[in-house]
Design a protein around this motif. Structure first.
Motif, short mmCIF file in Angstrom:
data_model
loop_
_atom_site.label_atom_id
_atom_site.label_comp_id
_atom_site.label_asym_id
_atom_site.label_seq_id
_atom_site.Cartn_x
_atom_site.Cartn_y
_atom_site.Cartn_z
N UNK A 33 41.26 38.65 86.35
CA UNK A 33 42.35 37.77 85.88
C UNK A 33 43.13 38.44 84.75
N UNK A 34 42.51 39.43 84.08
CA UNK A 34 43.21 40.15 83.01
C UNK A 34 44.05 41.30 83.57
N UNK A 270 16.22 42.78 72.79
CA UNK A 270 17.22 43.02 73.83
C UNK A 270 18.09 44.20 73.44
N UNK A 271 19.17 44.41 74.15
CA UNK A 271 20.11 45.46 73.79
C UNK A 271 20.84 45.03 72.52
N UNK A 272 20.75 45.86 71.48
CA UNK A 272 21.35 45.47 70.20
C UNK A 272 22.83 45.85 70.20
N UNK A 273 23.67 44.87 70.44
CA UNK A 273 25.11 45.12 70.51
C UNK A 273 25.76 44.89 69.14
N UNK A 274 27.00 45.38 69.01
CA UNK A 274 27.74 45.09 67.79
C UNK A 274 28.53 43.78 67.99
N UNK A 275 29.40 43.47 67.03
CA UNK A 275 30.08 42.17 67.11
C UNK A 275 31.07 42.09 68.26
N UNK A 276 31.42 43.24 68.85
CA UNK A 276 32.29 43.24 70.02
C UNK A 276 31.47 43.34 71.31
N UNK A 277 30.16 43.25 71.18
CA UNK A 277 29.22 43.32 72.30
C UNK A 277 29.14 44.72 72.91
N UNK A 278 29.49 45.74 72.12
CA UNK A 278 29.33 47.12 72.54
C UNK A 278 27.93 47.59 72.16
N UNK A 323 37.27 42.86 76.02
CA UNK A 323 37.13 44.11 75.24
C UNK A 323 37.43 45.31 76.14
N UNK A 324 36.96 45.25 77.38
CA UNK A 324 37.15 46.38 78.29
C UNK A 324 38.61 46.53 78.73
N UNK A 325 39.32 45.41 78.84
CA UNK A 325 40.71 45.48 79.31
C UNK A 325 41.70 45.58 78.16
N UNK A 326 41.53 44.74 77.15
CA UNK A 326 42.52 44.68 76.06
C UNK A 326 42.13 45.53 74.85
N UNK A 327 40.87 45.90 74.74
CA UNK A 327 40.39 46.64 73.57
C UNK A 327 39.70 45.71 72.57
N UNK A 328 38.84 46.32 71.74
CA UNK A 328 38.04 45.52 70.81
C UNK A 328 38.90 44.81 69.76
N UNK A 329 39.92 45.48 69.27
CA UNK A 329 40.75 44.87 68.23
C UNK A 329 41.44 43.62 68.75
N UNK A 330 41.97 43.73 69.97
CA UNK A 330 42.68 42.59 70.54
C UNK A 330 41.72 41.46 70.89
N UNK A 331 40.54 41.80 71.41
CA UNK A 331 39.59 40.77 71.82
C UNK A 331 38.93 40.12 70.60
N UNK A 332 38.73 40.89 69.54
CA UNK A 332 38.10 40.36 68.34
C UNK A 332 36.59 40.28 68.49
N UNK A 333 35.90 39.94 67.40
CA UNK A 333 34.45 39.82 67.47
C UNK A 333 34.03 38.60 68.29
N UNK A 334 32.85 38.66 68.89
CA UNK A 334 32.35 37.52 69.67
C UNK A 334 31.62 36.55 68.74
N UNK A 335 32.08 35.32 68.73
CA UNK A 335 31.43 34.28 67.92
C UNK A 335 31.14 33.10 68.82
#
Lengths: 426, 76
Positions: A33-34, A270-278, A323-335
């Motif tokens: 959809x993106x 689990x897999x330790x991701x950052x705030x953008x789920x990377x 994050x994968x389509x728009x980039x981490x900055x545009x998607x923002x952190x996951x809350x």
């Protein structure tokens, strides 16, 4: 800023999603959809098309839904979206340097799947009782096969013991009781649901068991099983026993990440991701029950957590796609406010926010057919829990998300003791 | 002479979580659209009242509202 997937060229292997649960499904739906038009492959250990897991401990056990996979969409849906499904393939190893996923099937076949970006969404599996070879009649509920097998045995009219009074345990107990069965629930903690919703609300909602004719035994661990071929009961740590022809174990889940042990990816609950789920690399992301990440709520420092909620998993799937389509900055952190619901004993429980503490009751019917509770986080409203009151839930959830001050709701607070007097006498 | 008005079915798509449970319970009233959100079908009007109520009660976000003869059906 653009995301990893928008920099690909024709012929690149594209996106590979490992896991066919709700996190994986929302990931692939959202990249499409993106506007991402490159290759998408979903590798899933189960043989089924993505299906809805929450009904397995509820509507499937009671017979409200048939004991077959409640799929979200048919095969043509995925074909139309240009998504390749590799079902019945277990992820074995991830080579992040070569960008290759190694998978294997039950027949011993092995394949390698190259990727440009990979999303780890392998979920979790139920924790089991620590015994090498459990006798027949000991169940967990995670897959549609688990639920179908359990449903078939419930119909034979067994005496049921449920280990664990969390939400899954409570839903299984409720479903078994709805079928008219004799049910005992054993919980090792002093109060049911204390870690999930705090002790006061845990005790209150735990009262639903007794009100519906289910025995609840708290503060007792299970130390053994009776029976050789077929389970005959449970041995508890005070030396007593609970007779049972059927045992259901609902004592939490373990993230399915052992296959990543030599990947070099950060693993911590689990897999330790950052705030953008990377997961330590821009082209490796994680979503769902298999990952932990630093979550944030209004006015609070981030805290690393691993959600086990269906809604969080789906929302994480959407987020990694962005994050994968728009980039981490545009998607923002996951809350996330970790929204959950539970259907048990004919009531609908809804919760969101920080609930691991005592709560203030705003409304309560003595028979628990309606409840509204607010959770305080310093000077703010931190979370909300309701029974059968979706409108009030929505209002308070939005207030909590906006970081509303506690004073905005506190004046309506009522005393737990006042309202329950007489209500529990029966 | 009396006649029964169809039950009015509303679904708040901003609250819908896309579990598809409504469509599993009441396939003549709901389905998941291609984006994964539930939509109300025209045939919802002729779906059995009890089935609609079960679908609404089982919705994970309780985003389905049923109105009978101008008044909202109390699900609980």
């Amino acid at each position: 800023m653009t995301g990893v997937l928008t920099t690909l060229r024709a012929g690149d292997p594209g996106l590979v999603v490992v896991g066919g649960g709700i996190a994986g499904l929302r990931t692939v739906q959202t990249v499409r959809s993106a506007g991402y038009t490159g290759r998408v492959t979903v590798v899933a250990a189960e043989r089924h098309l993505p299906y809805d897991r929450p009904p397995l401990s509820k509507q499937v056990l009671t017979g409200e839904l048939a004991p077959e996979a409640p799929v979200y969409h048919g095969a043509e849906y995925f074909a139309d979206l240009g998504i390749d499904l590799m079902l019945g393939q277990q992820a074995r190893r991830l080579d992040v340097e070569r960008r290759v996923l190694h998978v294997g099937d039950a027949g011993g076949g092995e394949l390698t799947v190259p990727y440009s970006a990979v999303v780890i969404a392998t979920g979790a599996r139920p924790r089991r009782l620590p015994c090498a070879e459990p006798p027949e009649g000991v169940h967990v509920v995670r897959t549609v096969e688990d639920a179908a097998g359990l449903r078939a045995e419930l119909l034979t009219g067994p005496q049921v013991a449920v280990v664990g009074a969390g939400f899954i345990g409570a839903e299984v107990a409720s479903s078994a009781r709805a079928l008219g069965l004799d049910v005992t629930v054993i919980e090792s903690a002093a109060s049911p649901l204390a870690r999930a919703i705090g002790q006061s609300m845990g005790d209150l909602l735990g009262g639903l068991h007794a009100r519906n004719g289910v025995r609840l035994v708290c503060g007792r661990g299970v130390t053994g099983l009776h029976g050789t071929d077929r389970v005959e009961g449970l041995l508890l740590d005070d030396g007593t026993s609970v007779a049972a022809d059927l045992v259901v174990v609902g004592v939490g889940v373990v993230p399915d990440v052992e296959w990543l042990a030599d990947s070099g990816l950060p693993l911590d609950d689990g897999v330790a991701c950052d705030e953008y789920l990377r997961a330590g690399r821009s082209e490796v992301l994680g979503a769902g029950d298999a990952v932990s990440w630093p979550n944030r709520s209004p006015g609070r420092d981030a805290y690393r957590t691993r959600s086990q909620q269906w809604t969080t998993a789906g929302d994480q799937g959407r987020h990694v796609a962005e994050v994968l389509v728009y980039g981490a900055d545009a998607a923002g952190p996951f809350e996330h406010d970790l929204y959950f619901w539970s259907d048990q004993y004919g009531v609908k429980i809804q919760g969101a926010g920080l609930l691991n503490r005592d709560a203030a009751l705003l409304e309560l019917r003595p028979d628990r057919s309606r409840l509204v509770a607010a959770y305080r986080d310093a000077d703010r409203l931190g979370g909300v829990l309701t029974v059968n009151h979706p409108k009030e839930f929505r209002r308070l959830r939005a207030l909590a998300a906006a970081g509303a001050p506690w004073s905005q709701i506190a004046p309506r607070e009522m005393s737990l003791a006042d309202d329950l007097s007489g209500g529990d006498a029966a | 002479m009396s006649h029964t008005l169809p039950i009015e079915v509303q679904l708040d798509q901003t609250e819908c979580c896309g579990s598809g449970l409504c469509a599993s319970i009441a396939p003549t009233a709901f389905r998941l659209d291609t984006s994964g959100v539930a939509v109300v079908l025209d045939t919802a009007a002729t779906t059995d009242r009890d089935v609609l109520v079960r679908a609404a009660k089982n919705c994970p976000t309780l985003c389905i509202t049923l109105t009978d003869n101008g008044s909202e059906i109390d699900l609980f």
